[in-house]
Scaffold this motif. Structure first.
Motif, PDB file in Angstrom:
ATOM      1  N   TYR A 230      15.514  41.860  -0.571  1.00  0.00           N
ATOM      2  CA  TYR A 230      15.235  40.495  -0.878  1.00  0.00           C
ATOM      3  C   TYR A 230      14.921  39.367   0.020  1.00  0.00           C
ATOM      4  O   TYR A 230      14.316  38.710  -0.140  1.00  0.00           O
ATOM      5  N   PHE A 233      11.348  39.988   0.620  1.00  0.00           N
ATOM      6  CA  PHE A 233      10.553  39.654  -0.516  1.00  0.00           C
ATOM      7  C   PHE A 233      10.428  38.120  -0.621  1.00  0.00           C
ATOM      8  O   PHE A 233       9.426  37.627  -0.816  1.00  0.00           O
ATOM      9  N   ILE A 234      11.623  37.560  -0.452  1.00  0.00           N
ATOM     10  CA  ILE A 234      11.782  35.951  -0.595  1.00  0.00           C
ATOM     11  C   ILE A 234      11.125  35.204   0.275  1.00  0.00           C
ATOM     12  O   ILE A 234      10.401  34.264   0.267  1.00  0.00           O
ATOM     13  N   ALA A 237       7.552  35.038  -1.020  1.00  0.00           N
ATOM     14  CA  ALA A 237       7.394  34.510  -2.293  1.00  0.00           C
ATOM     15  C   ALA A 237       7.065  33.133  -2.550  1.00  0.00           C
ATOM     16  O   ALA A 237       7.366  32.244  -1.479  1.00  0.00           O
ATOM     17  N   VAL A 241       9.101  31.229  -7.183  1.00  0.00           N
ATOM     18  CA  VAL A 241      10.461  32.161  -7.178  1.00  0.00           C
ATOM     19  C   VAL A 241      11.613  31.580  -6.980  1.00  0.00           C
ATOM     20  O   VAL A 241      11.660  31.265  -5.635  1.00  0.00           O
ATOM     21  N   TYR A 272      11.655  32.372 -12.239  1.00  0.00           N
ATOM     22  CA  TYR A 272      10.187  31.825 -12.117  1.00  0.00           C
ATOM     23  C   TYR A 272       9.938  30.633 -12.654  1.00  0.00           C
ATOM     24  O   TYR A 272       9.984  30.248 -14.157  1.00  0.00           O
ATOM     25  N   ALA A 282       4.686  37.484 -10.364  1.00  0.00           N
ATOM     26  CA  ALA A 282       5.529  37.167  -9.113  1.00  0.00           C
ATOM     27  C   ALA A 282       6.958  37.890  -9.028  1.00  0.00           C
ATOM     28  O   ALA A 282       7.397  38.428  -7.748  1.00  0.00           O
ATOM     29  N   LEU A 283       7.766  38.148 -10.070  1.00  0.00           N
ATOM     30  CA  LEU A 283       9.006  38.827  -9.804  1.00  0.00           C
ATOM     31  C   LEU A 283       8.851  40.402  -9.835  1.00  0.00           C
ATOM     32  O   LEU A 283       9.876  40.895  -9.544  1.00  0.00           O
ATOM     33  N   LEU A 286      10.303  42.758  -7.378  1.00  0.00           N
ATOM     34  CA  LEU A 286      11.992  42.647  -7.584  1.00  0.00           C
ATOM     35  C   LEU A 286      12.538  43.178  -8.682  1.00  0.00           C
ATOM     36  O   LEU A 286      13.496  44.148  -8.685  1.00  0.00           O
TER      37      LEU A 286
END
Ligand SMILES: Cc1cc2nc3c(=O)[nH]c(=O)nc-3n(C[C@H](O)[C@H](O)[C@H](O)COP(=O)(O)OP(=O)(O)OC[C@H]3O[C@@H](n4cnc5c(N)ncnc54)[C@H](O)[C@@H]3O)c2cc1C
Length: 461
Positions: A230, A233-234, A237, A241, A272, A282-283, A286
């Motif tokens: 995470y 990822f974030i 992003a 997100v 989102y 976008a997710l 995840l």
């Protein structure tokens, strides 16, 4: 609203209602979210207008009584109530007027987020609001205001356009970018130190009303891998997100398999803020990682997302909280957090790891009193338990967990989520430059520290 039978008032120029010890409804009205707080004000003065608010402030000063301000009663310190003093109760100021064309909302000083979300969503609009629907708009906004959609829309205070405020000397003033701008700067993060806000005006933004969101749940054994994933990822992003991580115990709910109930798990709240189809894309990484043991991510009303954790934060529990910002989250920090989170001493306790970045980080640090905008993580240690016999155990767990993460903190505290931790922690929230500026503002607007029953900023010497 409480079921209150109210008696006539002895407060000059006051059109509201008062409750004193022994009156029916008094005990309900003095209750706050944190059950550890049991305070008995001499009078609870429920205001119905801005003039009432000014009258109560003047009354407390004239009678030389300590004054507290009750917004939503969610401050973990129980700041809303004061023993033997005057509790200025804003729960009678609960209107929300939405202008869908101008995209603004005028919100009474005693409103809760559930009321604001419901009213603004009728027009498909929203402002970043609290993650639990019963939290007060007043305390949350003045402390800056963190919510699920903040990476897209900034903190709550970033959408504040204007406030109407009753001052320590009983005047009603307006603060905005053009009227009393220095006061307006201080109100965006400096808490209830400068007066009582009777009306907030917010800029609204298009949100939902349906968006992609919900909770993913992973077993504790996967927590380290998920947090590391995470984190990376974030960092890449888009602002749309939003969400965060929550170390919780699985609730005793139907969707949770029997053996998992009550066990530590890692929750990922994902949403989102944009079209649902774009959200799936976008997710995607995840949603696919792991995969999660339970996925409840789906198109849902924004108001449902905003109430998703209400049951996990029941009123009537004993609470001890603290919070810090983290400057980075290397693997060792993840390991330290995961190790502590795997051994909760109460099934209600949560540790929330909220990512920064996005719109929050693009507002200059000195634009508002809240000045911790570039920290990549905000961590909240929220211990909750029912039994007073477990106080020591839970308080120790909270302090030891925060201490284990100390090497990675920025040194700044987050006033919305800390307890009574002393004046240095309050100053630490702002850093020396902003704190001096706030002290000068306090000296100008409240030199006698009438508004002291809060995370207090002392007037400049
Ligand atoms: C279950 C729960 C969930 C939470 N979730 C979030 C979250 O998602 N994001 C977040 O940022 N914080 C969150 N908080 C923390 C919350 O923002 C603070 O506790 C805040 O102080 C609560 O505001 P309140 O009005 O409910 O509190 P109260 O206890 O009523 O007030 C706290 C203080 O705020 C000041 N105050 C309140 N209203 C006014 C007003 N109108 N004018 C002037 N001063 C006022 C007063 O100084 C008062 O002493 C949460 C707290 C709880 C208990």
């Amino acid at each position: 609203m409480t079921d209150v039978q109210e008696s006539p008032t002895a407060i000059a120029d006051f059109g509201g209602t008062v409750l004193r010890p022994g009156d029916e409804g008094y005990d309900v009205a003095r209750g706050v979210f944190n059950q550890m707080i049991d305070r008995s004000p001499a009078v609870i003065a429920r205001c119905h207008s801005s003039d009432d608010v000014a009258a109560v402030i003047t009354h407390a000063r004239t009678m030389e009584l300590p004054l507290s301000v009750y917004g939503g009663g969610h401050s973990v310190t129980g700041a809303a109530v004061v023993d033997g003093g005057v509790c200025l109760d804003l729960r009678g100021l609960r209107t929300v007027d939405v202008d869908p064309t101008g995209r603004t909302a005028r919100v009474g000083g005693g409103c809760t987020w559930g009321e604001v979300d419901a009213a603004t969503q009728e027009s498909g609009l929203a402002v970043t609001g609290g993650r639990i629907s019963t939290t007060g708009v007043g305390g949350l906004t003045l402390g800056s205001g963190s919510g699920w959609i903040e990476r897209k829309l900034g903190l709550t205070c970033d959408s504040l356009l204007e406030v109407q405020l009753a001052t320590a000397d009983g005047r009603l003033v307006t603060a905005s970018d053009t009227q009393n701008p220095e006061l307006f700067w201080g109100l965006r993060g400096g808490g209830g130190n400068f007066g009582v806000v009777t009306r907030f005006t917010f800029r609204l933004h298009e949100v939902g009303p349906i968006l992609l969101g919900g909770l993913l749940m992973y077993p504790a054994a996967m927590a380290g891998d998920v947090v590391r994933f995470y984190r990376d990822f974030i960092a890449g992003a888009p602002d749309e997100v939003c969400g965060g991580l929550a170390f919780i115990c699985a609730p005793p709910a139907d969707f949770v398999p029997e053996p998992v109930r009550g066990q530590p798990v890692l929750g990922v709240m994902a949403c989102y803020v944009g079209p649902v189809a774009d959200g799936y894309q976008a997710l995607g990484p995840l949603l696919e990682f792991g995969p999660p043991a339970i996925s409840m991510v789906q198109p849902m009303p924004y108001v449902a997302l905003q109430q998703m954790l209400d049951e996990a934060c029941p009123r009537g529990m004993r609470n001890y909280w603290t919070a810090d910002f983290l400057g980075n989250l290397p693997d060792e920090a993840v390991d330290a957090l995961v190790e502590r989170a795997a051994q909760p001493v109460s099934p209600l306790t949560q540790i929330n790891l909220i990512p920064g970045g996005g719109a929050i980080s693009r507002v200059p640090d000195d634009a508002t009193a809240f000045g911790q905008r570039t920290a990549p993580w905000n961590v909240h240690y929220l211990s909750m338990w029912p039994d007073p016999a477990d106080d020591e155990l839970n308080i120790a767990y909270t302090k030891e967990t925060a201490a284990a993460m100390e090497p990675w903190t920025t040194g700044r505290s987050y006033l919305n989520f800390i307890g009574d931790e002393g004046s240095d922690r309050v100053a630490d929230a702002f850093g020396p430059t902003a704190y001096s500026r706030l002290q000068a503002l306090k000296q100008e607007w409240d030199p006698d520290n009438v508004f002291s029953h809060n995370q207090n900023i002392r007037p400049a010497p």
